[in-house]
Design a protein around this motif. Structure first.
Motif, short mmCIF file in Angstrom:
data_model
loop_
_atom_site.label_atom_id
_atom_site.label_comp_id
_atom_site.label_asym_id
_atom_site.label_seq_id
_atom_site.Cartn_x
_atom_site.Cartn_y
_atom_site.Cartn_z
N ASP A 157 12.04 51.32 -2.05
CA ASP A 157 11.52 52.55 -1.45
C ASP A 157 11.79 52.55 0.05
N GLY A 158 12.22 53.71 0.54
CA GLY A 158 12.47 53.83 1.97
C GLY A 158 13.85 53.39 2.40
N ASP A 159 14.69 52.96 1.48
CA ASP A 159 16.05 52.54 1.84
C ASP A 159 16.92 53.78 2.00
N ASP A 160 17.40 54.01 3.23
CA ASP A 160 18.21 55.20 3.50
C ASP A 160 19.65 54.86 3.84
N TRP A 161 20.12 53.69 3.35
CA TRP A 161 21.48 53.25 3.68
C TRP A 161 22.53 54.27 3.24
N VAL A 162 22.39 54.80 2.02
CA VAL A 162 23.38 55.76 1.52
C VAL A 162 23.39 57.03 2.38
N GLU A 163 22.23 57.48 2.75
CA GLU A 163 22.16 58.70 3.57
C GLU A 163 22.83 58.50 4.93
N LYS A 164 22.71 57.31 5.48
CA LYS A 164 23.31 57.02 6.78
C LYS A 164 24.79 56.64 6.70
N LEU A 165 25.28 56.44 5.48
CA LEU A 165 26.62 55.90 5.29
C LEU A 165 27.74 56.71 5.96
N PRO A 166 27.77 58.04 5.82
CA PRO A 166 28.85 58.79 6.49
C PRO A 166 28.92 58.54 8.00
N LYS A 167 27.78 58.50 8.65
CA LYS A 167 27.75 58.25 10.09
C LYS A 167 28.16 56.81 10.40
N THR A 168 27.67 55.87 9.62
CA THR A 168 28.01 54.46 9.82
C THR A 168 29.50 54.24 9.68
N ALA A 169 30.09 54.86 8.65
CA ALA A 169 31.53 54.72 8.41
C ALA A 169 32.34 55.32 9.55
N ALA A 170 31.95 56.49 9.99
CA ALA A 170 32.67 57.15 11.08
C ALA A 170 32.64 56.30 12.34
N GLU A 171 31.49 55.69 12.65
CA GLU A 171 31.38 54.85 13.83
C GLU A 171 32.22 53.58 13.69
N ALA A 172 32.23 52.98 12.50
CA ALA A 172 33.02 51.77 12.27
C ALA A 172 34.51 52.05 12.42
N VAL A 173 34.96 53.20 11.97
CA VAL A 173 36.36 53.60 12.11
C VAL A 173 36.72 53.82 13.57
N ALA A 174 35.84 54.52 14.28
CA ALA A 174 36.13 54.88 15.67
C ALA A 174 36.21 53.64 16.57
N VAL A 175 35.25 52.72 16.42
CA VAL A 175 35.22 51.56 17.31
C VAL A 175 36.41 50.65 17.09
N ARG A 176 37.00 50.68 15.92
CA ARG A 176 38.16 49.84 15.60
C ARG A 176 39.49 50.58 15.75
N GLU A 177 39.41 51.83 16.11
CA GLU A 177 40.61 52.67 16.28
C GLU A 177 41.47 52.67 15.02
N LEU A 178 40.81 52.91 13.90
CA LEU A 178 41.48 52.92 12.60
C LEU A 178 41.89 54.33 12.22
N THR A 179 42.94 54.42 11.42
CA THR A 179 43.35 55.68 10.82
C THR A 179 42.97 55.64 9.35
N VAL A 180 42.19 56.60 8.91
CA VAL A 180 41.71 56.61 7.52
C VAL A 180 42.74 57.24 6.60
N GLU A 181 42.99 56.58 5.48
CA GLU A 181 43.84 57.15 4.44
C GLU A 181 42.98 57.81 3.36
N ARG A 182 42.05 57.03 2.80
CA ARG A 182 41.18 57.62 1.77
C ARG A 182 40.05 56.66 1.44
N VAL A 183 39.01 57.22 0.88
CA VAL A 183 37.93 56.42 0.29
C VAL A 183 38.37 56.00 -1.10
N GLN A 184 38.19 54.72 -1.44
CA GLN A 184 38.58 54.23 -2.75
C GLN A 184 37.59 54.73 -3.80
N VAL A 185 38.12 55.46 -4.81
CA VAL A 185 37.31 56.02 -5.88
C VAL A 185 37.87 55.57 -7.22
#
Length: 296
Positions: free
Chosen positions: A19-47
């Motif tokens: 209860d109270g775990d909001d990791w999934v809700e925060k995931l888009p923002k967390t991912a965007a920040e991780a990409v930006a700080v590493r200067e990565l180019t995104v191809e796709r999310v693995q599905v």
């Protein structure tokens, strides 16, 4: 780019999220920040991706392909990082990033859509077993990895509340665990959640393991999860029970593991998974796993 978590990940984490775990809700923002700080180019999310992490195919600033993996705290990302660092690419995916960023791993790019499971069954088991053997090394002297006794102790506690209809299997599994913990034959760093789908095709090596949930203990515990791979095919086969017993014997002999210890850990892990599937509302998975356990 919108980092929409795959539904498979959302469902799996929903089964175990406190209860109270909001990791999934925060995931888009967390991912965007991780990409930006590493200067990565995104191809796709693995599905469809995994059941415990978001995997993003990226390129580094110099164009090198890589994988950005985001892992919730309850899936022990720092334990995974420590194991990958200790293996140093031997039998497992290579950890690229030297610095620590909680819950974020930057890894070498393998072929994400080609696992050893794509091979015919006999060949797949052979290649998977060979990969697993390479991972069984002495753990670091100052390690903080969970032990087999600790992990299975938590699981055993949860199993004791199972329904009466599976009581006999649960009792057998718990008895097996108790006897196996008395005198383990060796202590190694283990993958922890090894199966065919965790072995991907690579460039520097034909097959490499990914996604460990590392644990320290005897090798038979690690091999036990591989025994039940493709359990749905085993259950559908008229000779499934005999095939399972032959698989235990073949894998034990090929990796120099005691056959009875492998059988015991296979029983415990199958019953534990089956009871957990019942608890989270996956009756079909539970039925397959518990029928399989009954053959042991």
């Amino acid at each position: 780019m919108a980092f929409e978590p795959p539904q498979r990940l959302v469902r799996a984490l929903g089964e175990s999220a406190p209860d109270g775990d909001d990791w999934v809700e925060k995931l888009p923002k967390t991912a965007a920040e991780a990409v930006a700080v590493r200067e990565l180019t995104v191809e796709r999310v693995q599905v469809p991706g995994g059941r415990s992490s978001l995997v993003v195919l990226v390129r580094r600033a110099d164009g090198t392909p890589a994988v950005l993996k985001l892992v919730p705290p309850r899936s022990r990302p720092e334990s995974e990082r420590a194991a990958l660092a200790h293996w140093g690419g031997r039998g497992a995916v290579q950890l690229i990033e030297p610095f620590v960023d909680e819950g974020v791993l930057l890894l070498e790019r393998l072929h994400p859509d080609v696992s050893v499971r794509s091979l015919p069954e006999a060949k797949a088991l052979l290649e998977a077993a060979g990969t697993l053997r390479r991972l069984w090394v002495e753990p670091p002297g100052d390690h903080v990895f969970e032990t087999v006794a600790e992990r299975t102790g938590r699981q055993a506690s949860a199993m004791r509340g199972a329904s009466a209809e599976v009581a006999s299997l649960v009792s057998a599994a718990l008895d097996a665990r108790e006897s196996l913990l008395v005198a383990p034959p060796e202590v190694r760093l283990l993958h922890g959640t090894f199966r065919q789908s965790k072995v991907l095709s690579g460039v520097r090596s034909p097959w490499l393991a990914v996604g460990p949930d590392p644990v320290v203990g005897e090798c038979a515990f690690d091999l036990a999860r591989l025994v039940r791979d493709r359990v749905e095919d085993l259950i559908a086969s008229p000779s499934g029970a005999a095939t399972t017993r032959r698989r235990v014997k073949r894998l034990a002999e090929s990796l120099d593991v005691d056959q009875e210890r492998l059988r015991g850990w296979t029983l415990f892990r199958a019953v534990e998974s089956g009871v957990r599937a019942l608890r989270v509302g996956r009756p079909r998975d539970a039925e397959l796993l518990l029928e399989f356990a009954g053959w042991l």
